[in-house]
Write an enzyme that holds these catalytic residues in place. Structure first.
Site, PDB file in Angstrom:
ATOM      1  N   GLY A   8      -4.318  -7.494  -2.262  1.00 57.16           N
ATOM      2  CA  GLY A   8      -2.761  -8.609  -3.005  1.00 57.16           C
ATOM      3  C   GLY A   8      -2.742 -10.372  -2.732  1.00 57.16           C
ATOM      4  NE  ARG A 279      15.388 -12.013   3.639  1.00 60.58           N
ATOM      5  CZ  ARG A 279      14.197 -12.425   3.309  1.00 60.58           C
ATOM      6  NH1 ARG A 279      13.166 -11.134   4.166  1.00 60.58           N
ATOM      7  NH2 ARG A 279      14.495 -12.651   1.896  1.00 60.58           N
TER       8      ARG A 279
HETATM    9  C1  LIG Z   1      10.555  -6.121  -3.375  1.00 61.49           C
HETATM   10  C2  LIG Z   1       9.581  -6.978  -2.388  1.00 61.49           C
HETATM   11  C3  LIG Z   1      10.331  -8.253  -2.249  1.00 61.49           C
HETATM   12  C4  LIG Z   1       9.338  -9.468  -1.142  1.00 61.49           C
HETATM   13  N1  LIG Z   1       9.593 -10.683  -2.262  1.00 61.49           N
HETATM   14  C5  LIG Z   1       9.955 -11.693  -1.107  1.00 61.49           C
HETATM   15  C6  LIG Z   1       9.203 -13.357  -1.622  1.00 61.49           C
HETATM   16  O1  LIG Z   1      10.511 -13.120  -2.822  1.00 61.49           O
HETATM   17  N2  LIG Z   1       9.132 -13.802  -1.258  1.00 61.49           N
HETATM   18  C7  LIG Z   1       8.229 -14.058   0.297  1.00 61.49           C
HETATM   19  O2  LIG Z   1       7.813 -14.510   0.816  1.00 61.49           O
HETATM   20  N3  LIG Z   1       7.761 -12.798   0.689  1.00 61.49           N
HETATM   21  C8  LIG Z   1       8.175 -11.596  -0.166  1.00 61.49           C
HETATM   22  N4  LIG Z   1       8.201 -10.187  -0.058  1.00 61.49           N
HETATM   23  C9  LIG Z   1       7.049 -10.099   1.376  1.00 61.49           C
HETATM   24  C10 LIG Z   1       5.177 -10.376   0.444  1.00 61.49           C
HETATM   25  O3  LIG Z   1       5.686  -9.918  -1.264  1.00 61.49           O
HETATM   26  C11 LIG Z   1       4.944  -9.237   0.904  1.00 61.49           C
HETATM   27  O4  LIG Z   1       4.339  -9.976   2.543  1.00 61.49           O
HETATM   28  C12 LIG Z   1       3.510 -10.185   1.069  1.00 61.49           C
HETATM   29  O5  LIG Z   1       3.497  -9.785  -0.226  1.00 61.49           O
HETATM   30  C13 LIG Z   1       2.111  -8.863   1.532  1.00 61.49           C
HETATM   31  O6  LIG Z   1       0.967  -9.694   0.928  1.00 61.49           O
HETATM   32  P1  LIG Z   1      -0.462  -9.356   1.041  1.00 61.49           P
HETATM   33  O7  LIG Z   1      -1.376 -10.003   0.694  1.00 61.49           O
HETATM   34  O8  LIG Z   1      -0.395  -9.183   3.184  1.00 61.49           O
HETATM   35  O9  LIG Z   1      -0.135  -7.239   1.397  1.00 61.49           O
HETATM   36  P2  LIG Z   1      -0.245  -6.501  -0.220  1.00 61.49           P
HETATM   37  O10 LIG Z   1       0.357  -7.631  -1.393  1.00 61.49           O
HETATM   38  O11 LIG Z   1       1.090  -5.352   0.303  1.00 61.49           O
HETATM   39  O12 LIG Z   1      -2.018  -6.300  -0.382  1.00 61.49           O
HETATM   40  C14 LIG Z   1      -1.786  -4.972   0.758  1.00 61.49           C
HETATM   41  C15 LIG Z   1      -3.231  -4.453   0.053  1.00 61.49           C
HETATM   42  O13 LIG Z   1      -3.915  -3.943   0.624  1.00 61.49           O
HETATM   43  C16 LIG Z   1      -4.782  -2.528  -0.464  1.00 61.49           C
HETATM   44  N5  LIG Z   1      -4.902  -1.107   0.790  1.00 61.49           N
HETATM   45  C17 LIG Z   1      -3.649  -0.744   1.799  1.00 61.49           C
HETATM   46  N6  LIG Z   1      -4.332  -0.178   2.214  1.00 61.49           N
HETATM   47  C18 LIG Z   1      -6.052   0.469   1.982  1.00 61.49           C
HETATM   48  C19 LIG Z   1      -6.290   1.010   2.237  1.00 61.49           C
HETATM   49  N7  LIG Z   1      -6.835   1.311   3.152  1.00 61.49           N
HETATM   50  N8  LIG Z   1      -7.805   0.955   1.764  1.00 61.49           N
HETATM   51  C20 LIG Z   1      -7.929   0.122   0.912  1.00 61.49           C
HETATM   52  N9  LIG Z   1      -7.312  -0.880   0.106  1.00 61.49           N
HETATM   53  C21 LIG Z   1      -5.725  -0.797   0.570  1.00 61.49           C
HETATM   54  C22 LIG Z   1      -3.788  -2.668  -1.127  1.00 61.49           C
HETATM   55  O14 LIG Z   1      -3.778  -1.669  -2.249  1.00 61.49           O
HETATM   56  C23 LIG Z   1      -3.345  -3.340  -1.276  1.00 61.49           C
HETATM   57  O15 LIG Z   1      -4.141  -3.924  -2.559  1.00 61.49           O
HETATM   58  C24 LIG Z   1       8.473  -9.455  -0.417  1.00 61.49           C
HETATM   59  C25 LIG Z   1       8.226  -7.980  -0.338  1.00 61.49           C
HETATM   60  C26 LIG Z   1       8.632  -6.622  -1.292  1.00 61.49           C
HETATM   61  C27 LIG Z   1       8.319  -5.733  -1.224  1.00 61.49           C
END
Ligand SMILES: Cc1cc2nc3c(=O)[nH]c(=O)nc-3n(C[C@H](O)[C@H](O)[C@H](O)COP(=O)(O)OP(=O)(O)OC[C@H]3O[C@@H](n4cnc5c(N)ncnc54)[C@H](O)[C@@H]3O)c2cc1C
Length: 517
Positions: A8, A279
């Site tokens: 992500g 929120r």
């Molecule tokens: C509908 C929605 C709208 C949102 N809108 C906003 C917004 O407008 N502004 C804002 O600031 N935030 C927003 N958020 C929150 C924000 O999008 C997330 O908090 C942020 O994108 C998380 O990024 P990340 O890289 O931590 O995780 P993620 O993008 O969730 O990525 C997680 C990654 O880990 C991988 N993964 C998980 N477990 C494993 C495993 N065991 N083995 C291998 N890979 C694994 C997944 O495949 C993925 O690639 C929103 C969230 C949602 C759900």
């Protein structure tokens, strides 16, 4: 070789930071990056850039974030986040994110709990556009061999010896073949969405299983009781569809019918912020209206929004809701309800994003760092990118890149079991909580623990119990955690609730010290 789990925004940000410093990494994820939860983000990303003379300032961004998090966030970390936001948004713009502009400068929208318009956005598709730019950027380094992608690989365990992480165990979802990979690990696995299947806006790929296994192996977690309910979600099959905060930022109003007349309750209850309250406050107000016999239904009324906005900034949202609920939201109020959206709590990390296990780091939504008891809209994309960058800058470089086969001891979790845990969790960790409901859930979890469980089921059940115990222990109301038996905020509890496991679960309060021990 450094191993990043999750592609992500946070994992990508870390991979690009490492590669741009000439350090190689594996980027491992269950799905391709384009399917990570980050692509779902709609509303935008925050920075006090002040391009439109908003009279904004980094110090105001800091204050709003700290206050919005009910003073449970760590001040020095929030300072770093808000100061770096400015450069991060400029960088995103420079690598091709087509932020909305006015007169050639980045334009901003409002988000709840913030006194200034400081959320940069791309219509209602900000996440998709950020991810697309970062994926392109990462590709440049893939060509150079500095980033090696392992899509459709699930990491199911880490190799931990004498309190240090030596590598990880993963298996290829397509072939079921399992591998060990050596080197330091950064977890960027997203929030604990999988603990509440069907009740969250997030991705089902973020199962929480890996974190629960690591908890049993001694990984410390923090503030597990801090779960954000988003006030505007719609119940669709299998999940909650998010109606982004942009809807309120652009003029959407909460409404119910009282004595058959539209009643805009949030404006009445909270005259200062009105529909743009944070929120947690909005979700509790909706809960009250839902339980008030004189009120019928809770709606979002967006009918007063300027037609030009529907053509431009909200065009994606309008189309999405037409597809999903067959309603033109520019013409008709539509029913909403609070749904689980974000996990402020998670893996405890210090100011360098190190966990309590040597050579193991965490960033993004899986880590507990910046958002205290409540996360402001637009701050988590920022936290994911910034956290990934900080973690990457700090990961040591002594690693090996050997890959070898091992016996596959992966034990899968079955879906009906996850459903059972979800039911128990949500009855204890709802929008409004009390001792009786939480204790009742703990009793049910204890019953489950007596049954015949495989190791994956056992790990997830223990994590569920730790979440409930954190909520039981916090005898106050703060941010997303509202106890009707303790409705006041207690200054003595302005502390981090650290969850650890050694033979049994332990929840201890420590000073908000950034996890440096
Ligand atoms: C509908 C929605 C709208 C949102 N809108 C906003 C917004 O407008 N502004 C804002 O600031 N935030 C927003 N958020 C929150 C924000 O999008 C997330 O908090 C942020 O994108 C998380 O990024 P990340 O890289 O931590 O995780 P993620 O993008 O969730 O990525 C997680 C990654 O880990 C991988 N993964 C998980 N477990 C494993 C495993 N065991 N083995 C291998 N890979 C694994 C997944 O495949 C993925 O690639 C929103 C969230 C949602 C759900």
């Amino acid at each position: 070789m450094i191993n990043i789990v999750g592609s992500g925004l946070s994992g990508l940000s870390a991979a690009i930071t490492l590669a741009s410093n000439g350090i190689s990494c594996n980027l491992i994820s269950v799905q391709e990056a384009v399917r990570a939860q980050s692509v779902m983000a709609e509303g935008g990303i925050n920075a006090a850039l002040n391009t439109m003379n908003e009279d904004d300032d980094v110090s105001l961004h800091f204050e709003d974030t700290y206050k919005g998090g009910a003073y449970l966030g760590e001040q020095s970390a929030i300072k770093g986040l808000t100061e770096n936001a400015v450069e991060i948004v400029k960088w995103l713009n420079s690598i091709g994110v087509p932020f909305e502009t006015k007169e050639g400068k980045i334009a901003w929208r409002s988000c709840g709990g913030q006194r200034k318009k400081r959320t940069a956005y791309v219509k209602s598709s900000t996440g998709k556009m950020l991810m697309s730019a970062l994926i392109d950027e990462a590709r440049k380094y893939e060509i150079e061999g500095l980033i090696k992608r392992y899509d459709h690989h699930e990491v199911y365990d880490l190799l931990i010896e004498n309190g240090a992480c030596k590598g990880l165990k993963m298996y290829d979802i397509y072939t079921d073949k399992a591998y060990e990979v050596y080197g330091p690990v950064l977890l960027s696995t997203g929030g604990l969405t999988g603990m509440f299947p069907g009740l969250t806006t997030g991705s089902r790929d973020n199962t929480g299983l890996l974190v629960s296994r690591l908890f049993l192996k001694g990984l410390k977690l923090a503030n597990l009781e801090m779960i954000q309910y988003h006030p505007t979600t719609i119940n669709i099959t299998g999940k909650r569809l998010l109606v982004s905060e942009a809807a309120r930022g652009e003029g959407g109003r909460f409404m119910t019918y009282r004595n058959n007349e539209p009643y805009y309750f949030m404006e009445d209850m909270y005259p200062e912020f009105g529909n743009l309250v944070t929120r947690d406050v909005a979700s509790r107000a909706i809960y009250k209206i839902q339980h008030d016999d004189s009120c019928k239904g809770v709606y979002l009324d967006m009918t007063g929004i300027d037609p030009q906005v529907w053509e431009g900034r909200l065009s994606d949202m309008r189309k999405e809701l037409l597809d999903y609920i067959n309603t033109d939201i520019s013409e008709k109020p539509f029913m909403i309800e609070p749904g689980i959206h974000y996990f402020m709590g998670g893996i405890r990390v210090d100011d360098r994003h190190r966990t309590n296990i040597k050579n193991l780091y965490a960033s993004g939504e899986c880590a507990c760092k910046y958002h205290g008891a409540n996360r402001l809209g637009g701050n988590s994309l920022l936290g994911a990118i910034y956290g990934g960058k900080v973690a990457a800058e700090n990961i040591g470089s002594d690693s090996h890149n050997e890959i070898m086969e091992i016996a596959n001891d992966y034990v899968k979790l079955n879906d009906s079991y996850s459903e059972k845990i979800k039911e128990i969790l949500v009855s204890g960790l709802g929008i409004i909580r009390n001792e009786e409901s939480i204790s009742n859930s703990i009793r049910q979890i204890d019953e489950l623990l007596k049954s015949d469980l495989n190791q994956a089921q056992y790990a997830k059940t223990i994590l569920a119990k730790a979440m409930l115990m954190s909520a039981l222990k916090r005898k106050e109301s703060r941010g997303a955690h509202y106890r009707e038996d303790y409705p006041e905020t207690n200054d003595d509890l302005r502390k981090t609730a650290v969850a650890s496991y050694k033979d049994d679960i332990l929840i201890e309060y420590t000073d908000i010290d950034g996890g440096n021990e």
